[in-house]
Design a protein around this motif. Structure first.
Motif, mmCIF file in Angstrom:
data_model
loop_
_atom_site.group_PDB
_atom_site.id
_atom_site.type_symbol
_atom_site.label_atom_id
_atom_site.label_comp_id
_atom_site.label_asym_id
_atom_site.label_seq_id
_atom_site.Cartn_x
_atom_site.Cartn_y
_atom_site.Cartn_z
ATOM 1 N N LYS A 43 1.683 -6.744 4.242
ATOM 2 C CA LYS A 43 1.846 -6.233 2.875
ATOM 3 C C LYS A 43 3.047 -5.312 2.782
ATOM 4 C CE LYS A 43 -2.989 -6.556 1.470
ATOM 5 N NZ LYS A 43 -4.134 -5.836 0.813
ATOM 6 N N ASP A 44 3.513 -5.117 1.574
ATOM 7 C CA ASP A 44 4.609 -4.198 1.342
ATOM 8 C C ASP A 44 4.135 -2.752 1.471
ATOM 9 O OD1 ASP A 44 5.982 -6.212 -1.370
ATOM 10 O OD2 ASP A 44 6.334 -6.296 0.802
ATOM 11 N N ARG A 45 5.086 -1.862 1.744
ATOM 12 C CA ARG A 45 4.766 -0.439 1.775
ATOM 13 C C ARG A 45 4.465 0.023 0.356
ATOM 14 N NH1 ARG A 45 8.287 3.381 5.618
ATOM 15 N NH2 ARG A 45 7.693 1.620 6.936
ATOM 16 N N GLU A 46 3.365 0.749 0.195
ATOM 17 C CA GLU A 46 2.969 1.199 -1.135
ATOM 18 C C GLU A 46 2.803 2.714 -1.175
ATOM 19 O OE1 GLU A 46 -0.878 0.036 -2.549
ATOM 20 O OE2 GLU A 46 -1.867 0.375 -0.629
ATOM 21 N N GLY A 47 3.117 3.272 -2.318
ATOM 22 C CA GLY A 47 2.958 4.704 -2.509
ATOM 23 C C GLY A 47 1.503 5.074 -2.671
ATOM 24 N N VAL A 48 1.095 6.145 -2.018
ATOM 25 C CA VAL A 48 -0.281 6.630 -2.089
ATOM 26 C C VAL A 48 -0.362 7.885 -2.958
ATOM 27 C CG1 VAL A 48 -2.202 7.550 -0.747
ATOM 28 C CG2 VAL A 48 -0.840 5.667 0.165
ATOM 29 N N TYR A 63 -0.833 10.103 -8.005
ATOM 30 C CA TYR A 63 -1.631 9.269 -7.124
ATOM 31 C C TYR A 63 -1.616 7.815 -7.562
ATOM 32 C CZ TYR A 63 -3.661 13.660 -5.455
ATOM 33 O OH TYR A 63 -3.836 14.914 -4.917
ATOM 34 N N ALA A 64 -1.703 6.945 -6.575
ATOM 35 C CA ALA A 64 -1.945 5.543 -6.881
ATOM 36 C C ALA A 64 -3.365 5.408 -7.431
ATOM 37 C CB ALA A 64 -1.785 4.712 -5.613
ATOM 38 N N ASP A 65 -3.543 4.456 -8.344
ATOM 39 C CA ASP A 65 -4.864 4.268 -8.951
ATOM 40 C C ASP A 65 -5.939 3.995 -7.904
ATOM 41 O OD1 ASP A 65 -3.667 2.542 -11.944
ATOM 42 O OD2 ASP A 65 -3.836 4.675 -11.466
ATOM 43 N N SER A 66 -5.561 3.320 -6.841
ATOM 44 C CA SER A 66 -6.532 2.909 -5.825
ATOM 45 C C SER A 66 -7.116 4.081 -5.044
ATOM 46 C CB SER A 66 -5.891 1.919 -4.855
ATOM 47 O OG SER A 66 -4.763 2.500 -4.228
ATOM 48 N N VAL A 67 -6.461 5.250 -5.104
ATOM 49 C CA VAL A 67 -6.947 6.390 -4.315
ATOM 50 C C VAL A 67 -7.341 7.583 -5.178
ATOM 51 C CG1 VAL A 67 -5.482 5.666 -2.398
ATOM 52 C CG2 VAL A 67 -4.694 7.498 -3.924
ATOM 53 N N LYS A 68 -7.142 7.494 -6.477
ATOM 54 C CA LYS A 68 -7.492 8.616 -7.355
ATOM 55 C C LYS A 68 -8.959 8.977 -7.213
ATOM 56 C CE LYS A 68 -4.043 8.090 -11.009
ATOM 57 N NZ LYS A 68 -3.794 7.651 -12.402
ATOM 58 N N GLY A 69 -9.223 10.277 -7.094
ATOM 59 C CA GLY A 69 -10.595 10.745 -6.946
ATOM 60 C C GLY A 69 -11.095 10.737 -5.510
ATOM 61 N N ARG A 70 -10.339 10.122 -4.604
ATOM 62 C CA ARG A 70 -10.747 10.069 -3.193
ATOM 63 C C ARG A 70 -9.763 10.800 -2.292
ATOM 64 N NH1 ARG A 70 -10.887 5.354 -0.545
ATOM 65 N NH2 ARG A 70 -9.250 4.361 -1.790
#
Length: 127
Positions: A43-48, A63-70
Motif C-alpha cells: 500500500k501507499d504511505r498514508e498520513g495518520v 487526523y485521518a478519518d480511520s484513526v479519529k477517536g483512537r
C-alpha cells in the motif's frame, strides 16, 4: 536538517494500545508541523496525524478519518519528542509507522509530499 528516530513499535492484540515516540535532533524544528505516517505492505504511505509546530495555530492537530477517536498526536517541546498514542488498535492498523517533519505547509492534508525529513520507521503489528 532534522534527524528523527522512532521507537515504541511492537506487537499487540486487537483492542490494545501502543505509544510511539519520535526523538528529533539536529536543526530542531520550527517548521510548519510534524506528523506520523504509516505504510502497510503493498500500500501507499498514508498520513495518520499531524500537529502544527509553526507560529500560526501551534498545537493544532489533524487526523485521518480511520484513526479519529483512537489515536492522539502530541508533542513535548522541551524535549523535542513527538508522540502517537494509539488505543483500540485494529488489525488494519498494522504497518510501519514513520515520523516526519513538514517543510511545505498544508499540514491538514496529511500528504507525504510536503514532508522533507523522515525517520527510519517502527513496525506495529496488531493481531
Amino acid at each position: 536538517h532534522v534527524q528523527l528516530v522512532e521507537s515504541g513499535g511492537g506487537s499487540v492484540q486487537a483492542g490494545g494500545s501502543l505509544r510511539l515516540s519520535c526523538a528529533a535532533s539536529g536543526n530542531t524544528y520550527s517548521g510548519y508541523c510534524m506528523g506520523w505516517f504509516r505504510q502497510a505492505p503493498g500500500k501507499d504511505r498514508e498520513g495518520v496525524a499531524t500537529i502544527s509546530t509553526g507560529t500560526s495555530d501551534p498545537g493544532r492537530t489533524y487526523y485521518a478519518d480511520s484513526v479519529k477517536g483512537r489515536f492522539t498526536i502530541s508533542r513535548d517541546i522541551s524535549r523535542n519528542i513527538l508522540y502517537l498514542q494509539m488505543n483500540n488498535l485494529k488489525p488494519e492498523d498494522t504497518a510501519i509507522y514513520y515520523c516526519a517533519a513538514n517543510t511545505g505547509g498544508y499540514c491538514y492534508l496529511l500528504k507525504a509530499l510536503y514532508f522533507g525529513s523522515w525517520g527510519q520507521g517502527t513496525q506495529v503489528t496488531v493481531s
